[in-house]
Design an enzyme around this catalytic site. Structure first.
Site, short mmCIF file in Angstrom:
data_model
loop_
_atom_site.label_atom_id
_atom_site.label_comp_id
_atom_site.label_asym_id
_atom_site.label_seq_id
_atom_site.Cartn_x
_atom_site.Cartn_y
_atom_site.Cartn_z
N ARG A 1 38.09 32.83 28.79
CA ARG A 1 38.20 34.07 29.58
C ARG A 1 37.35 35.20 29.01
O ARG A 1 37.26 36.26 29.62
CB ARG A 1 39.66 34.49 29.73
CG ARG A 1 40.33 34.88 28.42
CD ARG A 1 41.78 35.33 28.67
NE ARG A 1 42.40 35.81 27.44
CZ ARG A 1 43.53 36.49 27.39
NH1 ARG A 1 44.19 36.76 28.52
NH2 ARG A 1 44.03 36.92 26.25
N GLU B 1 51.76 30.87 36.51
CA GLU B 1 50.58 30.29 35.88
C GLU B 1 50.58 28.77 35.97
O GLU B 1 51.50 28.11 35.45
CB GLU B 1 50.53 30.73 34.41
CG GLU B 1 50.57 32.25 34.27
CD GLU B 1 50.94 32.70 32.87
OE1 GLU B 1 51.63 33.72 32.74
OE2 GLU B 1 50.53 32.02 31.91
N HIS C 1 46.08 31.86 34.67
CA HIS C 1 47.11 32.87 34.36
C HIS C 1 47.18 33.91 35.49
O HIS C 1 46.82 35.06 35.31
CB HIS C 1 46.71 33.54 33.03
CG HIS C 1 47.76 34.34 32.36
ND1 HIS C 1 48.34 35.46 32.93
CD2 HIS C 1 48.33 34.22 31.13
CE1 HIS C 1 49.21 35.97 32.07
NE2 HIS C 1 49.24 35.26 31.00
N ASP D 1 59.55 35.35 30.08
CA ASP D 1 58.39 34.60 29.56
C ASP D 1 58.83 33.16 29.39
O ASP D 1 59.42 32.80 28.38
CB ASP D 1 57.93 35.20 28.23
CG ASP D 1 56.52 34.76 27.86
OD1 ASP D 1 55.92 35.38 26.96
OD2 ASP D 1 56.03 33.79 28.47
N ARG E 1 42.32 42.47 32.72
CA ARG E 1 43.80 42.44 32.87
C ARG E 1 44.17 42.34 34.35
O ARG E 1 44.00 43.30 35.12
CB ARG E 1 44.42 43.69 32.26
CG ARG E 1 45.94 43.77 32.45
CD ARG E 1 46.69 42.72 31.69
NE ARG E 1 46.56 42.92 30.24
CZ ARG E 1 47.08 42.12 29.34
NH1 ARG E 1 47.73 41.03 29.74
NH2 ARG E 1 46.92 42.34 28.04
O1 TA6 Z 1 51.64 33.90 30.02
C1 TA6 Z 1 52.54 34.62 29.29
C2 TA6 Z 1 51.89 35.11 28.01
O2 TA6 Z 1 51.62 34.04 27.13
C3 TA6 Z 1 52.79 36.17 27.41
O3 TA6 Z 1 53.43 35.70 26.24
C4 TA6 Z 1 51.86 37.35 27.18
O4 TA6 Z 1 51.26 37.25 25.90
C5 TA6 Z 1 50.86 37.14 28.31
O5 TA6 Z 1 50.62 35.73 28.29
C6 TA6 Z 1 49.61 37.98 28.27
O6 TA6 Z 1 48.78 37.58 27.23
P1 TA6 Z 1 47.41 38.43 27.01
O7 TA6 Z 1 46.76 37.80 25.81
O8 TA6 Z 1 46.59 38.28 28.25
O9 TA6 Z 1 47.85 39.86 26.81
#
Ligand code: TA6
Length: 293
Positions: free
Chosen positions: A91, A264, A161, A205, A65
């Protein structure tokens, strides 16, 4: 692969995950082979530019994370297979280290991921070769290069991301996206647009479409700006989970939403990449940081 240069050390990190610690002339980083995940980066003598959760789980079945998770070959939940991992398998995969070398004041790492029986069984039955190049210095440059090894066309979504550290997201502005249409994932499906810089007053988002090459995060409270310059990317995703989404996310601390924003570099939604047999595509993002006047 030959011996590592003196600026790179192979370590066993949390959860026993292998990681490369880079202490170069111009920049420092930590990169895990799990997900080829850049977890930390900063120019020498600068504060961390990437945000990393203190609650991140370092396990092979979860994504780290923070830092820069690689979303590939789909973005978000898989449209037809809720059993498959969100944001694809890249990932969560163990990437192999292809090279580690010093180039001038920078350090360049390259990783590789190719298809396996597991990836071909995970709703993406394609032969592919992916290399991910990480250049660590006063800037951070990331390049995801994918080649279609199959005898038929393939398509995929991708995103770097990137979690950027900010002193306070409530005092942060994002410029470079003014006037660009975006889909608000918390709203309706129709694109909207704004001529203003983006500020954050709640969960955010957004998938910006047909974006320009430069997005700037002005961390006003932290008195610095991070510029994201991209190539080979039609989309930019902007995300902050805010209070409720943070509280509902196990590997986020309750106040983490105040200290980060995701910018991102991506090709998602209508901008997925299509590759003819033998063709390749590169997605590149360069991060640079400067003091705000
Ligand atoms: O990039 C935004 C997103 O798609 C959000 O909707 C949220 O789900 C975030 O990614 C984090 O996703 P994750 O699967 O890493 O918790």
């Amino acid at each position: 692969m030959s011996a590592l240069p003196p600026s790179i050390r192979l370590e066993s990190g949390p959860g026993g995950l292998a990681r490369l610690r880079v202490e170069g002339v111009a920049g420092e980083a930590v990169v895990y082979t799990h997900g080829a995940h850049v977890a930390q980066w900063n120019p020498v003598d600068a504060d961390p530019v990437l945000w990393l959760s203190r609650r991140s789980r370092f396990t092979r079945d979860t994504a780290i994370r923070g830092g820069v998770p690689i979303c590939f070959p789909w973005f978000g939940p898989h449209p037809g297979r809720p059993d498959l991992p969100s944001h694809g398998f890249a990932r969560l995969a163990e990437w192999s280290l292809l090279e580690a070398r010093e180039v001038d004041d920078d350090v360049v790492l390259a990783f590789r991921l190719t298809d396996t029986e597991a990836t071909r069984a995970s709703a993406w039955p394609h032969r592919f070769d992916a290399t991910y190049t990480v250049r660590v210095g006063a800037e951070l440059t990331l390049e995801l290069h994918v080649t279609n090894l199959d005898d038929h066309e393939l398509s995929y979504e991708e995103a770097l991301h990137t979690y950027l550290a900010v002193a306070d997201v409530r005092a942060t502005r994002v410029t470079g996206l003014e006037g660009t249409p975006y889909v608000d994932k918390l709203g309706g499906p129709d694109p909207v647009r704004s001529d203003e810089a983006v500020t954050f007053t709640g969960e955010t988002d957004r998938v910006y479409l047909d974006t320009g090459p430069i997005t700037i995060v002005e961390d006003v409270a932290g008195r610095r700006a991070v510029t994201v310059t991209k190539h080979g990317s039609g989309s930019t995703v902007l995300w902050n989970p805010w209070i409720e989404k943070t509280a509902a996310t196990a590997d986020l601390g309750d106040d983490d939403w105040t200290g980060m924003v995701c910018v991102e570099t991506a090709n998602v939604g209508g901008a997925e990449v299509r590759l003819a047999p033998g063709a390749s595509h590169a997605l590149t993002a360069t991060l640079a940081v400067a003091r705000l006047a």
